[in-house]
Design a protein around this motif. Sequence first.
Motif, mmCIF file in Angstrom:
data_model
loop_
_atom_site.group_PDB
_atom_site.id
_atom_site.type_symbol
_atom_site.label_atom_id
_atom_site.label_comp_id
_atom_site.label_asym_id
_atom_site.label_seq_id
_atom_site.Cartn_x
_atom_site.Cartn_y
_atom_site.Cartn_z
ATOM 1 N N GLY A 131 0.818 -1.207 0.000
ATOM 2 C CA GLY A 131 0.000 0.000 0.000
ATOM 3 C C GLY A 131 0.847 1.251 0.000
ATOM 4 N N GLY A 132 0.463 2.233 0.798
ATOM 5 C CA GLY A 132 1.213 3.482 0.880
ATOM 6 C C GLY A 132 2.230 3.499 2.007
ATOM 7 N N ALA A 133 2.468 2.353 2.630
ATOM 8 C CA ALA A 133 3.417 2.293 3.749
ATOM 9 C C ALA A 133 4.843 2.487 3.251
ATOM 10 N N ALA A 134 5.733 2.823 4.165
ATOM 11 C CA ALA A 134 7.148 2.982 3.824
ATOM 12 C C ALA A 134 7.759 1.612 3.545
ATOM 13 N N PRO A 135 8.787 1.550 2.688
ATOM 14 C CA PRO A 135 9.474 0.275 2.451
ATOM 15 C C PRO A 135 10.050 -0.257 3.759
ATOM 16 N N ARG A 136 10.027 -1.585 3.925
ATOM 17 C CA ARG A 136 10.566 -2.163 5.151
ATOM 18 C C ARG A 136 11.438 -3.363 4.826
#
Length: 199
Positions: free
Chosen positions: A124-129
């Motif tokens: 989704g729009g989450a930061a890369p992890r």
Amino acid sequence: MQTSALPDLAHTGAKPVHWLATAAATAAVVALAGLLQPHAATATAPAPEHGTGSAAAPGTAPATAPDPSGAVFPLDCGPVGQTVAASVPGDLDGDGRPETVASVHCDAGSGTPPSGLYVLTQTGGAAPRVVATLVDPAGKLTVTGLAVHDGTVSADLLGYSSAGVPRCCPDERESVTWRWEGNAFVRSAGPAADGSEAA
């Protein structure tokens, strides 16, 4: 004196209004030609390679690989900060969404700081992890030649045969690959090379 057989050409002297009308007509023809050009060809996404998952649904944009500049890596560099030395996208688990493999080291400014090799994912729009560590910086290795092909990560690992070898000049080299199998990355190593190949 003989008179010319040609008709009187005095009327051909161009006046400004004549040139203005000609220019307007030419501009209209050029504009009309621009409107009647065929539509530009549109690119289509290639079919996915074997083992890379399904293509994006029609009418949807293909997924983009995570940008390593937005990730937080488990690498303690203190005040000098971190540098992403190389990053390569690829669908590593065959789900149709690309991951990114990133080689990261401390921005030491000199010498050969050890690398960490990490796999990033993004939903989704989450930061890369970071979801996997392929090379831990604690191993004091340098990652070069990073590539992803057909779901397989490959790299060369440069290291040191002893503590007496200067940290600027690794004298060992190993070619390594990782492939996602089941629920983990499985590492396969090639033969170690001598220092003459570890440029």
